[in-house]
Write a protein that holds these residues in place. Sequence first.
Motif, PDB file in Angstrom:
ATOM      1  N   GLY A   1       0.794  -1.183   0.069  1.00 16.69           N
ATOM      2  CA  GLY A   1       0.168   0.113   0.018  1.00 16.69           C
ATOM      3  C   GLY A   1       0.971   1.169   0.055  1.00 16.69           C
ATOM      4  N   ALA A   2       1.941   1.319   0.895  1.00 18.78           N
ATOM      5  CA  ALA A   2       2.811   2.465   0.788  1.00 18.78           C
ATOM      6  C   ALA A   2       3.566   2.571  -0.393  1.00 18.78           C
ATOM      7  N   GLY A   3       3.833   1.384  -1.025  1.00 15.65           N
ATOM      8  CA  GLY A   3       4.465   1.239  -2.458  1.00 15.65           C
ATOM      9  C   GLY A   3       3.920   2.047  -3.424  1.00 15.65           C
ATOM     10  N   TRP A   4       2.475   1.663  -3.441  1.00 17.44           N
ATOM     11  CA  TRP A   4       1.401   2.007  -4.369  1.00 17.44           C
ATOM     12  C   TRP A   4       1.246   3.756  -4.307  1.00 17.44           C
ATOM     13  N   ALA A   5       1.236   4.006  -2.898  1.00 16.62           N
ATOM     14  CA  ALA A   5       1.017   5.548  -2.709  1.00 16.62           C
ATOM     15  C   ALA A   5       2.114   6.429  -3.065  1.00 16.62           C
ATOM     16  N   THR A   6       3.256   6.018  -3.202  1.00 13.00           N
ATOM     17  CA  THR A   6       4.420   6.745  -3.626  1.00 13.00           C
ATOM     18  C   THR A   6       4.210   6.778  -5.167  1.00 13.00           C
ATOM     19  N   LYS A   7       3.677   5.731  -5.806  1.00 13.48           N
ATOM     20  CA  LYS A   7       3.705   5.861  -7.300  1.00 13.48           C
ATOM     21  C   LYS A   7       2.538   6.560  -7.910  1.00 13.48           C
ATOM     22  N   LEU A   8       1.381   6.899  -7.178  1.00 15.86           N
ATOM     23  CA  LEU A   8       0.187   7.368  -7.550  1.00 15.86           C
ATOM     24  C   LEU A   8       0.329   8.809  -7.741  1.00 15.86           C
ATOM     25  N   GLY A   9      -0.408   9.437  -8.632  1.00 18.88           N
ATOM     26  CA  GLY A   9      -0.364  10.870  -9.024  1.00 18.88           C
ATOM     27  C   GLY A   9      -1.212  11.411  -7.842  1.00 18.88           C
ATOM     28  N   SER A  10      -0.922  12.848  -7.518  1.00 14.41           N
ATOM     29  CA  SER A  10      -1.457  13.534  -6.554  1.00 14.41           C
ATOM     30  C   SER A  10      -2.869  13.304  -6.631  1.00 14.41           C
ATOM     31  N   LYS A  11      -3.506  13.577  -7.873  1.00 10.20           N
ATOM     32  CA  LYS A  11      -5.068  13.600  -8.039  1.00 10.20           C
ATOM     33  C   LYS A  11      -5.832  12.285  -7.837  1.00 10.20           C
ATOM     34  N   ALA A  12      -4.993  11.195  -8.117  1.00 13.30           N
ATOM     35  CA  ALA A  12      -5.375   9.806  -7.774  1.00 13.30           C
ATOM     36  C   ALA A  12      -5.506   9.575  -6.333  1.00 13.30           C
ATOM     37  N   LEU A  13      -4.395   9.902  -5.552  1.00 10.85           N
ATOM     38  CA  LEU A  13      -4.226   9.763  -4.356  1.00 10.85           C
ATOM     39  C   LEU A  13      -5.441  10.536  -3.400  1.00 10.85           C
ATOM     40  N   TYR A  14      -5.559  11.552  -3.705  1.00  9.13           N
ATOM     41  CA  TYR A  14      -6.556  12.398  -3.278  1.00  9.13           C
ATOM     42  C   TYR A  14      -7.977  11.730  -3.484  1.00  9.13           C
ATOM     43  N   ARG A  15      -8.283  11.191  -4.656  1.00  7.30           N
ATOM     44  CA  ARG A  15      -9.508  10.560  -4.699  1.00  7.30           C
ATOM     45  C   ARG A  15      -9.657   9.286  -4.173  1.00  7.30           C
ATOM     46  N   ILE A  16      -8.467   8.660  -3.821  1.00 10.10           N
ATOM     47  CA  ILE A  16      -8.715   7.342  -3.175  1.00 10.10           C
ATOM     48  C   ILE A  16      -8.798   7.575  -1.622  1.00 10.10           C
ATOM     49  N   ILE A  17      -8.116   8.484  -1.128  1.00 15.26           N
ATOM     50  CA  ILE A  17      -8.473   8.870   0.238  1.00 15.26           C
ATOM     51  C   ILE A  17      -9.788   9.253   0.486  1.00 15.26           C
ATOM     52  N   ALA A  18     -10.465   9.998  -0.327  1.00 14.67           N
ATOM     53  CA  ALA A  18     -11.626  10.519  -0.178  1.00 14.67           C
ATOM     54  C   ALA A  18     -12.688   9.262  -0.008  1.00 14.67           C
ATOM     55  N   VAL A  19     -12.268   8.344  -0.979  1.00 11.15           N
ATOM     56  CA  VAL A  19     -13.154   7.043  -1.052  1.00 11.15           C
ATOM     57  C   VAL A  19     -12.935   6.407   0.111  1.00 11.15           C
ATOM     58  N   LEU A  20     -11.773   6.225   0.627  1.00  9.68           N
ATOM     59  CA  LEU A  20     -11.586   5.367   2.161  1.00  9.68           C
ATOM     60  C   LEU A  20     -12.115   6.336   3.126  1.00  9.68           C
TER      61      LEU A  20
ATOM     62  N   SER B   1     -15.686  15.739   5.009  1.00 13.64           N
ATOM     63  CA  SER B   1     -14.208  15.670   4.999  1.00 13.64           C
ATOM     64  C   SER B   1     -14.043  14.904   3.324  1.00 13.64           C
ATOM     65  N   SER B   2     -14.412  13.866   3.050  1.00 11.90           N
ATOM     66  CA  SER B   2     -14.091  13.226   1.933  1.00 11.90           C
ATOM     67  C   SER B   2     -14.545  13.867   0.699  1.00 11.90           C
ATOM     68  N   VAL B   3     -15.715  14.742   0.726  1.00 11.02           N
ATOM     69  CA  VAL B   3     -16.207  15.672  -0.496  1.00 11.02           C
ATOM     70  C   VAL B   3     -15.054  16.752  -0.595  1.00 11.02           C
ATOM     71  N   LYS B   4     -14.500  17.013   0.461  1.00 11.08           N
ATOM     72  CA  LYS B   4     -13.697  18.435   0.544  1.00 11.08           C
ATOM     73  C   LYS B   4     -12.082  17.801  -0.361  1.00 11.08           C
ATOM     74  N   VAL B   5     -11.720  16.678   0.104  1.00  8.54           N
ATOM     75  CA  VAL B   5     -10.634  15.989  -0.195  1.00  8.54           C
ATOM     76  C   VAL B   5     -10.750  15.701  -1.783  1.00  8.54           C
ATOM     77  N   TRP B   6     -11.782  15.205  -2.183  1.00 11.83           N
ATOM     78  CA  TRP B   6     -12.354  14.685  -3.452  1.00 11.83           C
ATOM     79  C   TRP B   6     -12.158  16.214  -4.470  1.00 11.83           C
ATOM     80  N   ARG B   7     -12.790  17.135  -3.763  1.00 10.90           N
ATOM     81  CA  ARG B   7     -12.729  18.505  -4.737  1.00 10.90           C
ATOM     82  C   ARG B   7     -11.199  19.090  -4.793  1.00 10.90           C
ATOM     83  N   HIS B   8     -10.501  18.742  -3.475  1.00  6.56           N
ATOM     84  CA  HIS B   8      -9.035  19.352  -3.519  1.00  6.56           C
ATOM     85  C   HIS B   8      -8.231  18.597  -4.532  1.00  6.56           C
ATOM     86  N   GLY B   9      -8.488  17.311  -4.717  1.00  7.09           N
ATOM     87  CA  GLY B   9      -7.689  16.452  -5.882  1.00  7.09           C
ATOM     88  C   GLY B   9      -7.855  17.259  -7.128  1.00  7.09           C
TER      89      GLY B   9
END
Length: 259
Positions: A93-112, A251-259
């Motif tokens: 999971g940490a390896g995937w996070a370092t390879k993801l683009g910022s926008k994708a990581l924001y979206r994943i965090i929002a869903v989680l 918070s997830s909505v704000k993070v999604w929009r932030h991405g």
Amino acid sequence: MRSAAPAFAGGALIGSLGGLIGLGGAEFRLPLLIGPYRFRALEAVILNKAMSLIVVASALPFRAVAVPFATVADHWPVIVNLLAGSLAGAWLGAGWATKLGSKALYRIIAVLLVLIAGALLFGHETGGAHAALTGSWQMIAGVLAGFGIGVVAALMGVAGGELLIPTLVLLFGVDIKLAGSLSLAVSLPTMVVGFARYSRDSAFATLARNKRFVIVMAIGSIVGSFIGGRLLGLVSSSVLLPVLALILVLSSVKVWRHG
């Protein structure tokens, strides 16, 4: 917002929210780091992971008063079963996070965050009972559940108690009070593995740049957790949990929009 006073205040607020439901509050800290404190997604995850490590390590001796270490050690097969999956999940999971683009990581965090809100609503108050599975099926389910929790914990920089506690109660039939201590025993090595993987990425340098911020906010979180723990029971869970779940969804909505 990154000076000492706001950092301590933010940590104390998040720690109090988590303490009210017997958790560390890292899921609430992450949106705060991304929002008001203006850290980028990966930086926020790494900083959250560092603070979660400090908070969880401090919580272990605190809980030893209510649940002795010997009692936790007696359930070592459960701990090992979950760790067999969570350690691998945390590393990947940490390896995937370092390879993801910022926008994708924001979206994943929002869903989680939404998934964590669901776990708060439908899993946190689960009553202890009988194990859902036994034998080999329980072992396989434990490894798979641990892997998923390890991935989520690494991607969000959290301890994963919201997911571990329901898993321990439902899958292994563990008492809810003991489940809190067992979740810490699983969380700590899982977070260390994720932290070690993040240390190999250039974004890890953000920890050195914000060392003072991390320490102050972590201290605030510990103080807040203590205060929240003392207030435990004063607010009905039937009122508190939906409110906290709603905070996570917003918070997830704000993070999604932030991405």
